[in-house]
Design an enzyme around this catalytic site. Structure first.
Site, PDB file in Angstrom:
ATOM      1  N   SER A 138      -1.697  33.366  17.216  1.00  0.00           N
ATOM      2  CA  SER A 138      -2.766  32.136  16.255  1.00  0.00           C
ATOM      3  C   SER A 138      -3.935  32.567  17.108  1.00  0.00           C
ATOM      4  O   SER A 138      -3.783  32.855  18.230  1.00  0.00           O
ATOM      5  CB  SER A 138      -1.615  30.490  17.707  1.00  0.00           C
ATOM      6  OG  SER A 138      -2.939  29.983  17.414  1.00  0.00           O
ATOM      7  N   GLN A 160      -2.168  33.751  12.544  1.00  0.00           N
ATOM      8  CA  GLN A 160      -3.104  32.938  12.230  1.00  0.00           C
ATOM      9  C   GLN A 160      -4.160  32.655  12.560  1.00  0.00           C
ATOM     10  O   GLN A 160      -4.606  32.614  13.935  1.00  0.00           O
ATOM     11  CB  GLN A 160      -1.680  31.827  13.289  1.00  0.00           C
ATOM     12  CG  GLN A 160      -1.830  29.904  12.269  1.00  0.00           C
ATOM     13  CD  GLN A 160      -3.297  29.547  13.196  1.00  0.00           C
ATOM     14  OE1 GLN A 160      -3.068  29.965  14.480  1.00  0.00           O
ATOM     15  NE2 GLN A 160      -3.630  28.876  13.224  1.00  0.00           N
ATOM     16  N   TYR A 162      -7.386  29.624  12.448  1.00  0.00           N
ATOM     17  CA  TYR A 162      -8.041  28.680  11.952  1.00  0.00           C
ATOM     18  C   TYR A 162      -9.107  28.194  11.844  1.00  0.00           C
ATOM     19  O   TYR A 162     -10.219  29.335  12.249  1.00  0.00           O
ATOM     20  CB  TYR A 162      -7.704  27.547  13.903  1.00  0.00           C
ATOM     21  CG  TYR A 162      -6.737  26.744  13.966  1.00  0.00           C
ATOM     22  CD1 TYR A 162      -6.424  25.864  13.328  1.00  0.00           C
ATOM     23  CD2 TYR A 162      -6.521  27.519  14.846  1.00  0.00           C
ATOM     24  CE1 TYR A 162      -4.992  25.171  13.742  1.00  0.00           C
ATOM     25  CE2 TYR A 162      -4.928  26.552  15.550  1.00  0.00           C
ATOM     26  CZ  TYR A 162      -4.674  25.467  15.207  1.00  0.00           C
ATOM     27  OH  TYR A 162      -3.071  25.014  15.062  1.00  0.00           O
ATOM     28  N   THR A 188      -3.983  27.965   8.822  1.00  0.00           N
ATOM     29  CA  THR A 188      -3.112  26.071   9.132  1.00  0.00           C
ATOM     30  C   THR A 188      -4.440  25.368   9.043  1.00  0.00           C
ATOM     31  O   THR A 188      -5.821  24.999   9.018  1.00  0.00           O
ATOM     32  CB  THR A 188      -3.431  26.472  10.860  1.00  0.00           C
ATOM     33  OG1 THR A 188      -2.059  27.823  10.710  1.00  0.00           O
ATOM     34  CG2 THR A 188      -2.920  25.002  10.996  1.00  0.00           C
ATOM     35  N   LYS A 278      -0.826  27.022   5.073  1.00  0.00           N
ATOM     36  CA  LYS A 278       0.248  27.273   6.114  1.00  0.00           C
ATOM     37  C   LYS A 278      -0.546  25.150   6.166  1.00  0.00           C
ATOM     38  O   LYS A 278      -1.412  25.029   6.627  1.00  0.00           O
ATOM     39  CB  LYS A 278       0.146  27.332   7.654  1.00  0.00           C
ATOM     40  CG  LYS A 278       1.301  26.743   8.084  1.00  0.00           C
ATOM     41  CD  LYS A 278       1.226  28.106   9.479  1.00  0.00           C
ATOM     42  CE  LYS A 278       2.382  27.283  10.567  1.00  0.00           C
ATOM     43  NZ  LYS A 278       2.258  26.003  11.539  1.00  0.00           N
ATOM     44  N   SER A 300       5.217  23.133   5.747  1.00  0.00           N
ATOM     45  CA  SER A 300       5.487  22.680   7.540  1.00  0.00           C
ATOM     46  C   SER A 300       4.249  21.213   7.758  1.00  0.00           C
ATOM     47  O   SER A 300       3.732  21.190   7.217  1.00  0.00           O
ATOM     48  CB  SER A 300       4.519  24.056   8.430  1.00  0.00           C
ATOM     49  OG  SER A 300       3.858  23.533  10.054  1.00  0.00           O
ATOM     50  N   HIS A 302       3.242  20.850  10.994  1.00  0.00           N
ATOM     51  CA  HIS A 302       3.489  21.394  12.347  1.00  0.00           C
ATOM     52  C   HIS A 302       4.304  20.964  13.512  1.00  0.00           C
ATOM     53  O   HIS A 302       3.676  20.676  13.832  1.00  0.00           O
ATOM     54  CB  HIS A 302       1.932  20.236  13.075  1.00  0.00           C
ATOM     55  CG  HIS A 302       0.933  21.275  13.381  1.00  0.00           C
ATOM     56  ND1 HIS A 302      -0.163  22.383  13.052  1.00  0.00           N
ATOM     57  CD2 HIS A 302       0.793  21.753  15.176  1.00  0.00           C
ATOM     58  CE1 HIS A 302      -0.871  23.260  13.593  1.00  0.00           C
ATOM     59  NE2 HIS A 302       0.150  22.648  15.250  1.00  0.00           N
TER      60      HIS A 302
END
Length: 406
Positions: A138, A160, A162, A188, A278, A300, A302
């Site tokens: 992440s 992943q 952000y 995401t 995601k 997803s 989350h």
């Protein structure tokens, strides 16, 4: 009782039945071997982890309606057995995002992982590499892109992302991930602002954690966690700042709530590997993500940690699959707690599954060994279910093998 013919026990026969085991000196291994499923690992994790850390994993947003409904939905799925099908062995291997995976699931990206257990992302990535499955790091991980790559060089690694308000920092993260050998990017998109995770609010959780009388007392009877916390390097988000703040403040100050599909196209140009979006739950967003250049989708919610009362990922899965067709890969995420959940998701149209909480319960229960135990338990459950359903390969898990109980 009067119909029983009694006799004196045969001592030799009695002795042959006695199988006393010597106590193991490896208490962690003994503890983990006693776990029969992920729920058992969760119980161990709760005993050994301070409340704020355990609740960060275990909790969800608002009244946690989405999280509880997800469990209800999975429990309502029936797996249909096929008899006399001649399935002596089931092959659990598959392909996803252009690569091989020994199992049809991988480890989801999770933030603040070393807060739960000090081995954190290193323990998780090593266990994943040994099992031959992908590990996702992440943006909010507590080990850097390079540290995880060095810890498990033979393992398959995903990153992943952000998207930050500072686009140059986002670009730098993407470039570092590519340089370190990460082959897949998970973007995401369901976190424009932080969800209202009330357990964290009530626990006064901050990052890095602040030592108060309450947190010290809570950790005092978890000596291993406390010892590890005091004797390892400082706890922080490896990709973020050193500022101590609550999680919503960090997310809302650094991440970009104005993210749109033009930004996704920009990321697509930056990233040359496989790109998955995601956080998709609707057919409209699935179609737009595909048009923006995504190679795949992660259906997803989350884990129920963002928008409470959001659609259940398992229920959205079939609609999204119908929208994008069979040629686009779909990964299912959120709420997975057993091999049966994984099998149900694959039958419902997923190509692959990610585990988040299930992996973290293992980590909290016993570090890398605990993660390996979680993977082992899930793999065995998948294998047994597939054999009972007459499925020799992952491709044999089709929609006609499940139904919803009314």
């Amino acid at each position: 009782m009067g119909n029983l013919n009694r006799q004196i026990p045969d001592v030799k026969e009695l002795v042959s039945l006695m199988r006393f085991k010597m106590p193991s000196l490896d208490r962690r291994a003994a503890r983990l071997s006693s776990a029969a499923d992920i729920w058992d690992l969760r119980k161990i994790a709760k005993r050994r982890t301070p409340t704020s850390a355990f609740d960060y994993v275990d909790g969800a947003a608002g009244r946690e309606i989405t999280a509880s409904r997800a469990r209800e939905v999975f429990d309502s799925v029936e797996l249909l057995p096929r008899i006399l099908h001649g399935t002596a062995h089931s092959d659990l291997s598959t392909t996803i995002a252009g690569g091989e995976s020994a199992l049809p699931f991988g480890i989801a990206p999770t933030g603040f992982t070393r807060f739960m257990q000090s081995e954190g992302e290193i323990g998780g990535s090593k266990a994943a590499a040994k099992a031959g499955i992908p590990f996702s790091l992440s943006t909010m991980g507590t080990r850097s892109i390079e540290e995880v790559a060095q810890a498990a060089p033979e393992g398959r690694k995903w990153f992943q992302l952000y998207l930050w308000k500072d686009r140059e920092k986002s670009k730098a993260l993407v470039e570092r991930a590519a340089a370190a050998g990460y082959d897949t990017l998970l973007v995401t998109v369901d976190t424009p602002v932080a969800g209202q995770r009330l357990r964290d609010t009530r626990n006064g959780m901050k990052i890095p954690p602040e030592l108060t009388l309450k947190t010290v007392l809570d950790a005092s009877y978890r000596p291993e966690w406390w010892f590890n916390f005091l004797t390892t390097d400082s706890l922080k988000f490896a990709s973020l700042s050193d500022t101590s703040a609550d999680l919503p403040t960090i997310i809302n100050s650094m991440f970009d709530s104005s993210l749109d599909f033009e930004d996704l196209k920009w990321i697509r140009k930056l990233w040359k590997g496989k790109l998955f979006v995601k956080g998709v739950l609707t057919t409209e967003d699935a179609a737009k993500s595909k048009a923006a250049g995504a190679d795949g989708l992660v259906v997803s919610n989350h884990g129920g940690r963002q928008l409470d009362r959001a659609p259940i990922a398992f229920e959205a899965l079939q609609e999204v699959r119908a929208e994008v067709g069979d040629d686009m890969e779909i990964i299912m995420d959120s709420g997975i707690m057993s091999g049966a959940d994984i099998v149900a998701s694959l039958c419902a149209g997923a190509d692959f599954v990610l585990i988040g909480r299930a992996y973290l319960y293992g980590l909290m229960a016993g570090g890398e060994q605990g993660v390996s135990r979680a993977i082992e338990l899930l793999a065995k459950e998948i294998e047994v279910n597939m054999q009972l359903m007459g499925a020799a390969t992952i491709k044999d898990l089709t929609p006609d093998l499940i139904r919803r109980r009314k």
